[in-house]
Design a protein around this motif. Sequence first.
Motif, PDB file in Angstrom:
ATOM      1  N   MET A 232       0.341  -0.822  -0.147  1.00 59.38           N
ATOM      2  CA  MET A 232      -0.171   0.045  -0.003  1.00 59.38           C
ATOM      3  C   MET A 232       1.087   0.939   0.024  1.00 59.38           C
ATOM      4  O   MET A 232       0.189   2.502  -0.446  1.00 59.38           O
ATOM      5  N   LYS A 233       1.991   1.048   0.485  1.00 61.57           N
ATOM      6  CA  LYS A 233       3.478   2.178   0.709  1.00 61.57           C
ATOM      7  C   LYS A 233       3.479   2.504  -0.843  1.00 61.57           C
ATOM      8  O   LYS A 233       3.612   3.264  -1.131  1.00 61.57           O
ATOM      9  N   ILE A 234       4.419   1.770  -0.962  1.00 65.48           N
ATOM     10  CA  ILE A 234       5.487   1.215  -1.572  1.00 65.48           C
ATOM     11  C   ILE A 234       4.530   1.168  -3.533  1.00 65.48           C
ATOM     12  O   ILE A 234       5.990   1.724  -4.239  1.00 65.48           O
ATOM     13  N   ARG A 235       3.864   0.854  -3.340  1.00 69.71           N
ATOM     14  CA  ARG A 235       2.794   0.421  -4.787  1.00 69.71           C
ATOM     15  C   ARG A 235       1.463   1.904  -4.265  1.00 69.71           C
ATOM     16  O   ARG A 235       0.844   0.977  -5.238  1.00 69.71           O
ATOM     17  N   HIS A 236       1.705   2.903  -4.285  1.00 71.68           N
ATOM     18  CA  HIS A 236       1.023   3.634  -3.928  1.00 71.68           C
ATOM     19  C   HIS A 236       0.034   3.891  -5.059  1.00 71.68           C
ATOM     20  O   HIS A 236      -1.171   3.366  -4.759  1.00 71.68           O
ATOM     21  N   ALA A 237       0.777   4.692  -6.020  1.00 68.66           N
ATOM     22  CA  ALA A 237       0.246   5.530  -7.080  1.00 68.66           C
ATOM     23  C   ALA A 237      -0.500   3.960  -7.903  1.00 68.66           C
ATOM     24  O   ALA A 237      -1.935   4.230  -8.281  1.00 68.66           O
ATOM     25  N   ALA A 238      -0.156   2.809  -8.044  1.00 68.79           N
ATOM     26  CA  ALA A 238      -0.834   1.660  -8.660  1.00 68.79           C
ATOM     27  C   ALA A 238      -1.484   1.196  -7.567  1.00 68.79           C
ATOM     28  O   ALA A 238      -2.918   1.243  -8.992  1.00 68.79           O
ATOM     29  N   ILE A 239      -1.710   0.928  -6.833  1.00 71.66           N
ATOM     30  CA  ILE A 239      -3.188   0.626  -6.717  1.00 71.66           C
ATOM     31  C   ILE A 239      -3.771   1.523  -6.028  1.00 71.66           C
ATOM     32  O   ILE A 239      -5.405   1.346  -5.962  1.00 71.66           O
ATOM     33  N   ARG A 240      -3.475   2.542  -5.834  1.00 66.72           N
ATOM     34  CA  ARG A 240      -4.334   4.147  -5.687  1.00 66.72           C
ATOM     35  C   ARG A 240      -5.558   3.868  -7.153  1.00 66.72           C
ATOM     36  O   ARG A 240      -6.917   4.260  -6.884  1.00 66.72           O
ATOM     37  N   THR A 241      -4.856   4.154  -8.540  1.00 70.68           N
ATOM     38  CA  THR A 241      -6.147   4.160  -8.984  1.00 70.68           C
ATOM     39  C   THR A 241      -6.532   2.407  -9.739  1.00 70.68           C
ATOM     40  O   THR A 241      -7.942   2.695 -10.019  1.00 70.68           O
ATOM     41  N   LEU A 242      -6.109   1.298  -9.277  1.00 71.51           N
ATOM     42  CA  LEU A 242      -7.241   0.525  -9.611  1.00 71.51           C
ATOM     43  C   LEU A 242      -8.229   0.504  -8.379  1.00 71.51           C
ATOM     44  O   LEU A 242      -9.327   0.187  -9.121  1.00 71.51           O
ATOM     45  N   LEU A 243      -8.192   1.053  -7.372  1.00 66.73           N
ATOM     46  CA  LEU A 243      -8.889   1.391  -6.404  1.00 66.73           C
ATOM     47  C   LEU A 243      -9.889   2.193  -6.869  1.00 66.73           C
ATOM     48  O   LEU A 243     -11.232   2.025  -6.728  1.00 66.73           O
ATOM     49  N   ILE A 244      -9.401   3.197  -7.521  1.00 66.79           N
ATOM     50  CA  ILE A 244     -10.519   4.086  -7.599  1.00 66.79           C
ATOM     51  C   ILE A 244     -11.513   3.696  -8.945  1.00 66.79           C
ATOM     52  O   ILE A 244     -12.190   4.009  -8.842  1.00 66.79           O
ATOM     53  N   ARG A 245     -10.260   2.907  -9.570  1.00 67.42           N
ATOM     54  CA  ARG A 245     -11.121   2.327 -10.717  1.00 67.42           C
ATOM     55  C   ARG A 245     -12.338   1.158 -10.759  1.00 67.42           C
ATOM     56  O   ARG A 245     -13.511   1.642 -10.328  1.00 67.42           O
ATOM     57  N   LEU A 246     -12.305   0.893  -9.802  1.00 67.97           N
ATOM     58  CA  LEU A 246     -12.933  -0.522  -8.908  1.00 67.97           C
ATOM     59  C   LEU A 246     -14.079   0.012  -8.524  1.00 67.97           C
ATOM     60  O   LEU A 246     -15.146  -0.207  -7.867  1.00 67.97           O
ATOM     61  N   GLN A 247     -13.405   0.680  -6.641  1.00 64.70           N
ATOM     62  CA  GLN A 247     -14.895   2.100  -6.295  1.00 64.70           C
ATOM     63  C   GLN A 247     -16.456   2.303  -7.644  1.00 64.70           C
ATOM     64  O   GLN A 247     -17.135   2.365  -6.642  1.00 64.70           O
ATOM     65  N   ALA A 248     -15.419   3.236  -8.435  1.00 62.60           N
ATOM     66  CA  ALA A 248     -16.513   3.737  -9.201  1.00 62.60           C
ATOM     67  C   ALA A 248     -17.352   2.769 -10.164  1.00 62.60           C
ATOM     68  O   ALA A 248     -18.411   3.168 -10.226  1.00 62.60           O
ATOM     69  N   GLN A 249     -16.725   1.475 -10.222  1.00 65.27           N
ATOM     70  CA  GLN A 249     -18.125   0.261 -11.093  1.00 65.27           C
ATOM     71  C   GLN A 249     -18.675  -0.240  -9.209  1.00 65.27           C
ATOM     72  O   GLN A 249     -19.718  -0.096 -10.106  1.00 65.27           O
ATOM     73  N   VAL A 250     -18.194  -0.119  -8.555  1.00 70.28           N
ATOM     74  CA  VAL A 250     -18.915  -0.495  -7.236  1.00 70.28           C
ATOM     75  C   VAL A 250     -20.266   0.111  -7.380  1.00 70.28           C
ATOM     76  O   VAL A 250     -21.425  -0.004  -7.098  1.00 70.28           O
ATOM     77  N   ALA A 251     -19.642   1.458  -7.041  1.00 71.21           N
ATOM     78  CA  ALA A 251     -20.684   2.505  -6.832  1.00 71.21           C
ATOM     79  C   ALA A 251     -21.841   2.589  -8.158  1.00 71.21           C
ATOM     80  O   ALA A 251     -22.982   2.105  -7.789  1.00 71.21           O
ATOM     81  N   GLU A 252     -21.378   2.307  -9.247  1.00 81.31           N
ATOM     82  CA  GLU A 252     -22.330   2.277 -10.343  1.00 81.31           C
ATOM     83  C   GLU A 252     -22.939   0.973 -10.005  1.00 81.31           C
ATOM     84  O   GLU A 252     -24.289   1.015 -10.708  1.00 81.31           O
ATOM     85  N   ALA A 253     -21.888   0.101  -9.739  1.00 82.69           N
ATOM     86  CA  ALA A 253     -23.633  -1.473  -9.431  1.00 82.69           C
ATOM     87  C   ALA A 253     -24.368  -1.166  -8.511  1.00 82.69           C
ATOM     88  O   ALA A 253     -25.858  -2.175  -8.950  1.00 82.69           O
TER      89      ALA A 253
END
Length: 213
Positions: free
Chosen positions: A190-211
């Motif tokens: 979560m710290k070392i790969r923060h940017a990549a994880i955050r990008t994926l998290l935001i994309r998934l969050q958007a899909q979950v919210a839409e669903a």
Amino acid sequence: MSRPLTLALSKGRILDETLPLLAAAGVVPAEDPRASRRLIIEDMAGECRFVIIRAADVPTYVAYGAADLGIAGRDVLMEHGGAGLYEPLDLGIARCRMVVAATVPVPAPRRRLRVATKYPAITYRHYAARSEQVEIIKLYGSMELAPLVGLADRIVDLVDTGRTLRANGLEAIEPVAEISARLVVNRAAMKIRHAAIRTLLIRLQAQVAEAGA
Ligand code: ATP
Ligand code: PRP
């Protein structure tokens, strides 16, 4: 280019609901993990790779950092205990309930209740919270059989439609927890790969919210 994120997935029910969610978030495995015998599968964009493991092993792979992220049921995460894991997103899929169930009519308990379950740690905590000492019998599946053949007085298991309980003459007598699939992330990643994880998290969050909308 940095190494791809490693995402731990399990075959079965969660995967069927996860793949469309991941696809909508732009993450598509190069091979269908449900059909392939390969245990490591790249994604089409080369941003992620998937490791395909048993459901109960997902928290272990993620906690040890063998996978950066994983998707697992809350049942599995509660049983594992969650050390070394962040749980940033409820995916809202594979929803069910964990309950205590017994035969109908509920038999008078013996002096020390015997409870059969795939979830000994959760069961221990459930009864400890009520100051009840029970004998826990660990099983690996088909818990509903245990009370029918005198192996246990109660079971702690998952219920969705209730069909399995009904078909075996059992009923839910106490709630234990509400269950759904969660995204988990290794604390160091979560710290070392923060940017990549955050990008994926935001994309998934958007899909979950839409669903859920
Ligand atoms: P394995 O096949 O590795 O033994 P499993 O039998 O626990 O694992 P699944 O049945 O695919 O695998 O269940 C995976 C997850 O799906 C569970 O951990 C739980 O979170 C959720 N789940 C299980 N049963 C149900 C159900 N009846 N309805 C909805 N979700 C469920
Ligand atoms: C799960 C769970 C119950 C059943 C509940 O079992 O352990 O047996 O689903 O679903 P229902 O309320 O819709 O009937 P699963 O089918 O995963 O089999 P398993 O016992 O091999 O894990």
